[in-house]
Design a protein around this motif. Structure first.
Motif, short mmCIF file in Angstrom:
data_model
loop_
_atom_site.label_atom_id
_atom_site.label_comp_id
_atom_site.label_asym_id
_atom_site.label_seq_id
_atom_site.Cartn_x
_atom_site.Cartn_y
_atom_site.Cartn_z
N ASP A 5 0.83 -1.22 0.00
CA ASP A 5 0.00 0.00 0.00
C ASP A 5 0.85 1.25 0.00
O ASP A 5 0.51 2.26 -0.65
CB ASP A 5 -0.94 0.01 1.21
CG ASP A 5 -2.13 -0.92 1.03
OD1 ASP A 5 -2.37 -1.36 -0.11
OD2 ASP A 5 -2.81 -1.20 2.03
N GLU A 6 1.96 1.24 0.71
CA GLU A 6 2.84 2.41 0.72
C GLU A 6 3.46 2.63 -0.65
O GLU A 6 3.60 3.77 -1.10
CB GLU A 6 3.92 2.23 1.79
CG GLU A 6 3.40 2.40 3.21
CD GLU A 6 4.44 2.10 4.26
OE1 GLU A 6 4.40 2.74 5.33
OE2 GLU A 6 5.30 1.22 4.03
N CYS A 7 3.85 1.55 -1.32
CA CYS A 7 4.38 1.68 -2.68
C CYS A 7 3.34 2.34 -3.59
O CYS A 7 3.66 3.24 -4.38
CB CYS A 7 4.76 0.32 -3.24
SG CYS A 7 6.25 -0.41 -2.53
N LYS A 8 2.12 1.90 -3.47
CA LYS A 8 1.06 2.41 -4.35
C LYS A 8 0.71 3.87 -4.04
O LYS A 8 0.63 4.70 -4.96
CB LYS A 8 -0.20 1.55 -4.21
CG LYS A 8 -0.07 0.14 -4.77
CD LYS A 8 -1.35 -0.66 -4.53
CE LYS A 8 -1.25 -2.06 -5.09
NZ LYS A 8 -2.49 -2.84 -4.85
N HIS A 9 0.50 4.16 -2.78
CA HIS A 9 -0.08 5.46 -2.44
C HIS A 9 0.93 6.52 -2.03
O HIS A 9 0.69 7.72 -2.27
CB HIS A 9 -1.13 5.26 -1.34
CG HIS A 9 -2.19 4.26 -1.72
ND1 HIS A 9 -2.93 4.37 -2.88
CD2 HIS A 9 -2.59 3.10 -1.12
CE1 HIS A 9 -3.77 3.34 -2.96
NE2 HIS A 9 -3.57 2.56 -1.92
N LEU A 10 2.05 6.11 -1.44
CA LEU A 10 3.05 7.09 -1.05
C LEU A 10 4.05 7.38 -2.17
O LEU A 10 4.77 8.37 -2.11
CB LEU A 10 3.80 6.63 0.19
CG LEU A 10 2.97 6.39 1.46
CD1 LEU A 10 3.88 6.08 2.63
CD2 LEU A 10 2.09 7.59 1.77
N ALA A 35 5.20 -7.90 -6.66
CA ALA A 35 5.78 -7.16 -7.78
C ALA A 35 4.77 -6.89 -8.89
O ALA A 35 4.68 -5.77 -9.40
CB ALA A 35 6.98 -7.92 -8.34
N TYR A 36 3.99 -7.89 -9.26
CA TYR A 36 3.06 -7.72 -10.38
C TYR A 36 1.83 -6.92 -9.98
O TYR A 36 1.26 -6.19 -10.79
CB TYR A 36 2.66 -9.09 -10.93
CG TYR A 36 3.85 -9.87 -11.44
CD1 TYR A 36 4.51 -9.50 -12.61
CD2 TYR A 36 4.35 -10.95 -10.71
CE1 TYR A 36 5.63 -10.20 -13.06
CE2 TYR A 36 5.46 -11.65 -11.16
CZ TYR A 36 6.09 -11.26 -12.33
OH TYR A 36 7.19 -11.95 -12.76
N ASP A 37 1.45 -7.02 -8.71
CA ASP A 37 0.35 -6.20 -8.19
C ASP A 37 0.73 -4.72 -8.26
O ASP A 37 -0.06 -3.87 -8.71
CB ASP A 37 0.04 -6.61 -6.76
CG ASP A 37 -1.11 -5.83 -6.14
OD1 ASP A 37 -1.91 -5.24 -6.89
OD2 ASP A 37 -1.20 -5.81 -4.90
N ILE A 38 1.93 -4.39 -7.83
CA ILE A 38 2.42 -3.01 -7.87
C ILE A 38 2.51 -2.53 -9.31
O ILE A 38 2.12 -1.40 -9.64
CB ILE A 38 3.78 -2.89 -7.16
CG1 ILE A 38 3.62 -3.16 -5.66
CG2 ILE A 38 4.39 -1.51 -7.38
CD1 ILE A 38 4.94 -3.26 -4.92
N LEU A 39 3.02 -3.37 -10.18
CA LEU A 39 3.15 -3.03 -11.60
C LEU A 39 1.79 -2.77 -12.22
O LEU A 39 1.61 -1.81 -12.98
CB LEU A 39 3.87 -4.17 -12.32
CG LEU A 39 4.25 -3.97 -13.78
CD1 LEU A 39 5.19 -2.78 -13.94
CD2 LEU A 39 4.91 -5.25 -14.31
N SER A 40 0.83 -3.61 -11.92
CA SER A 40 -0.52 -3.43 -12.45
C SER A 40 -1.14 -2.13 -11.97
O SER A 40 -1.79 -1.40 -12.74
CB SER A 40 -1.40 -4.61 -12.02
OG SER A 40 -2.73 -4.46 -12.46
N TYR A 41 -0.93 -1.81 -10.69
CA TYR A 41 -1.49 -0.57 -10.16
C TYR A 41 -0.86 0.63 -10.85
O TYR A 41 -1.55 1.59 -11.21
CB TYR A 41 -1.26 -0.48 -8.66
CG TYR A 41 -1.88 0.75 -8.04
CD1 TYR A 41 -3.24 0.78 -7.75
CD2 TYR A 41 -1.12 1.89 -7.79
CE1 TYR A 41 -3.84 1.92 -7.21
CE2 TYR A 41 -1.71 3.02 -7.25
CZ TYR A 41 -3.06 3.03 -6.97
OH TYR A 41 -3.64 4.17 -6.45
N SER A 42 0.45 0.58 -11.06
CA SER A 42 1.13 1.68 -11.71
C SER A 42 0.54 1.95 -13.10
O SER A 42 0.26 3.10 -13.46
CB SER A 42 2.62 1.36 -11.83
OG SER A 42 3.30 2.35 -12.54
N ALA A 43 0.34 0.89 -13.87
CA ALA A 43 -0.23 1.06 -15.21
C ALA A 43 -1.67 1.55 -15.14
O ALA A 43 -2.09 2.36 -15.97
CB ALA A 43 -0.17 -0.27 -15.97
N SER A 44 -2.40 1.11 -14.14
CA SER A 44 -3.82 1.48 -14.03
C SER A 44 -4.03 2.96 -13.76
O SER A 44 -5.09 3.51 -14.09
CB SER A 44 -4.50 0.66 -12.93
OG SER A 44 -4.15 1.12 -11.63
#
Length: 373
Positions: free
Chosen positions: A39-44, A71-80
């Motif tokens: 969550d910190e990777c995604k939001h912070l 890793a792939y969850d973070i990658l998917s969020y970044s693209a989204s």
């Protein structure tokens, strides 16, 4: 908000599946904070990058980002959320697993792999990467087979100077873009100062090799294309790129695995940390921190770089300035140009203007670069 392309280097983990010389450039003591959570990777980090620029990308690194369970969850969020994605990888997982396809699927194809190639000499590459050339070559072949874009990064040190020209000529022949990274004494890398190149190395070996390859024109110094020519090329081709030369704090920022922020990935684990995303929003550090602001304006740069005609199109390597002097705004000690005023022209200006034209034409007419710029 920054109008031009902005890239955040995000080292999400210190874990690695190799023991290369440059992985030793880490703190000798354990970090005081745990690595950022999912969550910190995604939001912070990722959400904050989106606030910095409408034309932004994130380069996932480490260690080896793909070793993270998320890793792939973070990658998917970044693209989204509209970010373009780079994965800096040693290539082993690309060869041994389905990481290329999984990464492409997670990012909806908005992805470029960055592969290390320090030398086309097998033993020299093994010395710095703890692996043979076969791994990175196989990783590149896997990317091609899966339809994934990739380019190479060459870390330049005293170890690979004698083969640098041959390595860059090989990449030029195959029309593969290349990014140069200078070896710097990050963390425990302070034990190996002899790996750092100097002004003579730059003048006699590195600069000639880099300037001979127009596809090496992202972020290297010294860079002698005229500021007027750069502006004209940018307008003529309508490319969104702030400049070339050093992009620390201008089009680049870096976030370490525990959340520390610096203007350049080469400055992570150093005294040049400008804050932590757990304490201050990343977008505010980038927009309001005085070091970031000084790097963007170039008004704070000192020494011969401050009186150089190319201060805005080059600016000198800020990481090398810092590691040599302790001052990120000091002149670049590896630059061999000695201007007495802003009216002095480098003897290389015309040649680099011509190479700049080739570089910009390449990024304008070749995917995915025309999407980014």
């Amino acid at each position: 908000m920054i109008d031009s392309f902005f890239l955040c280097y995000f080292e999400t983990t210190r874990a690695c599946n190799l023991n290369c010389a440059y992985c030793m450039a880490r703190p000798a003591v354990p970090p005081s904070r745990p690595e950022l959570t999912t969550d910190e990777c995604k939001h912070l980090v990722l959400d904050e990058i989106r606030k910095v620029s409408t034309n932004a990308a994130v380069s996932f690194s480490g260690g080896e980002h793909l070793l993270r369970p998320d890793a792939y969850d973070i990658l998917s969020y970044s693209a989204s959320i509209g970010l373009y994605n780079f994965i800096n990888t040693n290539g082993r997982l690309l060869v041994e697993t389905d990481a290329v396809r999984r990464s492409m699927d997670a990012s909806s194809g908005r992805l470029i792999f960055v592969l290390p190639l320090n030398s086309t000499d097998v033993e020299l590459n093994r010395m710095s990467r703890d692996d043979t050339l076969s791994t990175v070559v196989a990783a590149a072949e896997k990317c091609r087979a899966e339809g994934a874009d990739y380019f190479f990064i060459v870390t330049i040190s005293r170890e690979n100077l004698r083969t640098l020209d041959a390595t860059l000529k090989y990449l030029k022949l195959n029309r593969v873009p290349v990014l140069r990274a200078p070896f710097v004494p990050r963390g425990a890398g302070a034990l190996f100062p002899e790996y750092m190149f100097d002004r003579s190395d730059m003048q006699n070996v590195i600069h000639p090799a880099l300037t001979a390859n127009p596809l090496a024109y992202i972020s290297f110094t010294p860079f002698f294309a005229s500021p007027e020519h750069l502006d004209a090329v940018r307008r003529r081709h309508d490319v969104r790129i702030e400049g070339l030369g050093c992009q620390a704090g201008r089009a680049f920022a870096a976030v370490g695995a525990e959340g520390d922020v610096t203007p350049c990935v080469q400055l992570l684990d150093s005294a040049c940390t400008r804050g932590n995303v757990r304490d201050t929003p990343l977008s505010l550090i980038i927009s309001d921190d005085p070091v970031f602001k000084g790097l963007r304006s170039r008004d704070s740069i000192k020494g011969k770089c401050s009186r150089c005609r190319y201060v805005h199109s080059c600016g000198g390597c800020r990481a090398l300035a810092f590691y040599h002097t302790g001052d990120i705004f000091a002149e670049d000690p590896t630059c061999f140009f000695e201007p007495s005023s802003v009216d002095d022209h480098s003897e290389f200006e015309d040649a680099q203007n011509a190479q700049l034209d080739k570089f910009v034409e390449y990024i304008k007419y070749n995917e995915p670069w025309n999407v980014l710029f």
